[in-house]
Design an enzyme around this catalytic site. Sequence first.
Site, PDB file in Angstrom:
ATOM      1  N   PHE A  17      17.158 -38.580 -22.236  1.00  0.00           N
ATOM      2  CA  PHE A  17      18.150 -37.703 -22.867  1.00  0.00           C
ATOM      3  C   PHE A  17      17.766 -37.415 -24.339  1.00  0.00           C
ATOM      4  CE2 PHE A  17      22.291 -38.435 -25.268  1.00  0.00           C
ATOM      5  CZ  PHE A  17      22.564 -37.087 -25.429  1.00  0.00           C
ATOM      6  N   ASN A  38       7.977 -43.883 -18.318  1.00  0.00           N
ATOM      7  CA  ASN A  38       7.709 -44.388 -16.964  1.00  0.00           C
ATOM      8  C   ASN A  38       8.704 -43.816 -15.957  1.00  0.00           C
ATOM      9  OD1 ASN A  38      10.054 -45.777 -17.439  1.00  0.00           O
ATOM     10  ND2 ASN A  38       9.289 -47.768 -16.800  1.00  0.00           N
ATOM     11  N   GLY A  42      14.418 -41.369 -17.077  1.00  0.00           N
ATOM     12  CA  GLY A  42      14.082 -40.014 -17.544  1.00  0.00           C
ATOM     13  C   GLY A  42      13.614 -39.138 -16.398  1.00  0.00           C
ATOM     14  N   VAL A  63       5.923 -49.073 -21.418  1.00  0.00           N
ATOM     15  CA  VAL A  63       5.655 -49.622 -22.756  1.00  0.00           C
ATOM     16  C   VAL A  63       5.434 -51.140 -22.744  1.00  0.00           C
ATOM     17  CG1 VAL A  63       6.800 -47.800 -24.090  1.00  0.00           C
ATOM     18  CG2 VAL A  63       8.150 -49.767 -23.296  1.00  0.00           C
ATOM     19  N   ARG A 110      -2.308 -51.072 -36.121  1.00  0.00           N
ATOM     20  CA  ARG A 110      -3.742 -50.718 -36.014  1.00  0.00           C
ATOM     21  C   ARG A 110      -4.023 -49.326 -36.543  1.00  0.00           C
ATOM     22  NH1 ARG A 110      -3.476 -52.770 -30.781  1.00  0.00           N
ATOM     23  NH2 ARG A 110      -3.718 -50.739 -29.791  1.00  0.00           N
ATOM     24  N   TYR A 149      20.470 -56.190 -23.271  1.00  0.00           N
ATOM     25  CA  TYR A 149      20.284 -55.002 -24.120  1.00  0.00           C
ATOM     26  C   TYR A 149      20.558 -55.351 -25.583  1.00  0.00           C
ATOM     27  CZ  TYR A 149      20.954 -50.089 -25.597  1.00  0.00           C
ATOM     28  OH  TYR A 149      20.861 -48.870 -26.222  1.00  0.00           O
TER      29      TYR A 149
HETATM   30  P1  NAD Z   1      17.773 -42.464 -21.436  1.00  0.00           P
HETATM   31  O1  NAD Z   1      17.957 -43.491 -20.381  1.00  0.00           O
HETATM   32  O2  NAD Z   1      18.127 -41.053 -21.112  1.00  0.00           O
HETATM   33  O3  NAD Z   1      16.273 -42.466 -21.975  1.00  0.00           O
HETATM   34  C1  NAD Z   1      15.454 -43.603 -21.971  1.00  0.00           C
HETATM   35  C2  NAD Z   1      14.047 -43.163 -21.588  1.00  0.00           C
HETATM   36  O4  NAD Z   1      13.159 -44.306 -21.671  1.00  0.00           O
HETATM   37  C3  NAD Z   1      13.958 -42.642 -20.149  1.00  0.00           C
HETATM   38  O5  NAD Z   1      13.202 -41.462 -20.116  1.00  0.00           O
HETATM   39  C4  NAD Z   1      13.273 -43.767 -19.386  1.00  0.00           C
HETATM   40  O6  NAD Z   1      12.583 -43.331 -18.247  1.00  0.00           O
HETATM   41  C5  NAD Z   1      12.364 -44.305 -20.480  1.00  0.00           C
HETATM   42  N1  NAD Z   1      11.940 -45.685 -20.236  1.00  0.00           N
HETATM   43  C6  NAD Z   1      12.721 -46.735 -19.843  1.00  0.00           C
HETATM   44  N2  NAD Z   1      11.969 -47.840 -19.715  1.00  0.00           N
HETATM   45  C7  NAD Z   1      10.694 -47.500 -20.042  1.00  0.00           C
HETATM   46  C8  NAD Z   1       9.474 -48.202 -20.106  1.00  0.00           C
HETATM   47  N3  NAD Z   1       9.407 -49.500 -19.792  1.00  0.00           N
HETATM   48  N4  NAD Z   1       8.350 -47.537 -20.473  1.00  0.00           N
HETATM   49  C9  NAD Z   1       8.406 -46.208 -20.763  1.00  0.00           C
HETATM   50  N5  NAD Z   1       9.543 -45.483 -20.723  1.00  0.00           N
HETATM   51  C10 NAD Z   1      10.675 -46.118 -20.368  1.00  0.00           C
HETATM   52  O7  NAD Z   1      18.620 -42.983 -22.693  1.00  0.00           O
HETATM   53  P2  NAD Z   1      18.892 -42.318 -24.117  1.00  0.00           P
HETATM   54  O8  NAD Z   1      20.347 -42.251 -24.291  1.00  0.00           O
HETATM   55  O9  NAD Z   1      18.062 -41.105 -24.309  1.00  0.00           O
HETATM   56  O10 NAD Z   1      18.367 -43.481 -25.075  1.00  0.00           O
HETATM   57  C11 NAD Z   1      17.090 -43.398 -25.718  1.00  0.00           C
HETATM   58  C12 NAD Z   1      16.973 -44.539 -26.734  1.00  0.00           C
HETATM   59  O11 NAD Z   1      18.039 -44.443 -27.699  1.00  0.00           O
HETATM   60  C13 NAD Z   1      17.057 -45.938 -26.124  1.00  0.00           C
HETATM   61  O12 NAD Z   1      16.154 -46.788 -26.779  1.00  0.00           O
HETATM   62  C14 NAD Z   1      18.477 -46.367 -26.425  1.00  0.00           C
HETATM   63  O13 NAD Z   1      18.595 -47.768 -26.544  1.00  0.00           O
HETATM   64  C15 NAD Z   1      18.733 -45.673 -27.758  1.00  0.00           C
HETATM   65  N6  NAD Z   1      20.180 -45.449 -27.980  1.00  0.00           N
HETATM   66  C16 NAD Z   1      20.844 -44.439 -27.336  1.00  0.00           C
HETATM   67  C17 NAD Z   1      22.203 -44.282 -27.544  1.00  0.00           C
HETATM   68  C18 NAD Z   1      22.985 -43.171 -26.910  1.00  0.00           C
HETATM   69  O14 NAD Z   1      24.206 -43.112 -27.125  1.00  0.00           O
HETATM   70  N7  NAD Z   1      22.417 -42.247 -26.171  1.00  0.00           N
HETATM   71  C19 NAD Z   1      22.894 -45.160 -28.384  1.00  0.00           C
HETATM   72  C20 NAD Z   1      22.179 -46.199 -28.980  1.00  0.00           C
HETATM   73  C21 NAD Z   1      20.820 -46.324 -28.787  1.00  0.00           C
END
Ligand code: NAD
Length: 325
Positions: A17, A38, A42, A63, A110, A149
């Site tokens: 997102f 991955n 997503g 990652v 690095r 988390y």
């Molecule tokens: P999301 O689930 O839509 O996006 C997360 C993305 O990370 C996805 O595309 C997923 O496939 C990818 N991913 C997950 N595990 C992975 C891995 N091991 N290797 C590679 N890719 C991986 O969620 P989002 O809301 O877009 O959140 C993105 C980031 O922002 C996250 O780190 C989340 O903790 C942080 N965040 C979001 C919010 C929110 O309200 N949306 C609030 C606080 C923090």
Amino acid sequence: MRTNSLPRVLITGGAGFIGSHLCERFLERNFEVICLDNFFTGSRLNLSHLKDHPHFELVRHDVVEPLAIESEYILNFACPASPVHYQYDPVMTMRISVEGTLNLLNLARRTGATFVQASTSEVYGDPEEHPQKESYRGCVNPTGTRACYDEGKRAAESLCFDFRRSYQTDVRVIRIFNTYGPRMACNDGRVVSNFITQAISGRPLTIYGDGSQTRSFCYVQDLVDGIERITMADKNLFSSPYNLGNDGEFTVRELAEKVIRLSESASAIEYKDLPQDDPVRRRPDLSRMRQAFDWNPAVPLEKGLIESISWYRKLLETNPALFHQ
Ligand code: NAD
Ligand code: UDP
């Protein structure tokens, strides 16, 4: 060896997102964007409008595994963010935050890249201090169902600041509060996407608990503006994290009522059990962010909801199967 003169940004979680909006924003700013994902939560659909852009590249990678990609900037957004998704495999969630962030910090060390870490308001847990300032140390249950988390993200912050102190890595930590908007997956499970998809498909809106708990909701464009400012700012401003979000505060029941009214839905409200350790109140203190970056969230909740409802309605027309997952 790099021959292309454009600055390059590696965006992990770029198919998610927030990540997909960041890919779009940095392409608009004439960066070369490497999106790494991955595809756990997503989707390629989030990037379909970017896939043929000459400065865009998509890499499938987890990652948790080490990687070698040169870039001037690393934006680490890879991590499931919805309670439903991060609790699906809690051990993996912790590994993504700890091992994944460590791999990417080693890469930044690095290559000399600027490293931006997506942290979260969850580091404050169920807060006793309100609103939450960055100096508040939080109240997290380290053994509960949200710990994978919350504690994972806390450990990731600690790694970031240890890299800064030990190796002078240019790290920037952002504590993101609940953000919503187009491209949040229909099956994401978080409150805004749940309520909108329920309202426009005529299903009851599911309120957990009595709906008196509060949250502060930030529209994704405001968040991306803030992240861009943080990424491009002077490195001396980042000896501690910044809250990023919107400081309007609403009960979950108010949110449900707004979604029903703005979408002209006939859906009822259904009450369900409150999940374990669900925070009672949450609102960011944004003073540091406003002062350092002259940034302010510009999109009020109702306007952001109208934009989001219209986006989900189009998705329902073009891709109805997504609403039945
Ligand atoms: P999301 O689930 O839509 O996006 C997360 C993305 O990370 C996805 O595309 C997923 O496939 C990818 N991913 C997950 N595990 C992975 C891995 N091991 N290797 C590679 N890719 C991986 O969620 P989002 O809301 O877009 O959140 C993105 C980031 O922002 C996250 O780190 C989340 O903790 C942080 N965040 C979001 C919010 C929110 O309200 N949306 C609030 C606080 C923090
Ligand atoms: N919530 C709800 N109904 C839903 C989804 C969530 O009432 O269908 C509640 C949830 O219990 C929490 C709030 O809405 O109190 C925000 O939940 P979300 O999962 O969006 O984010 P977080 O709890 O991580 O802030």
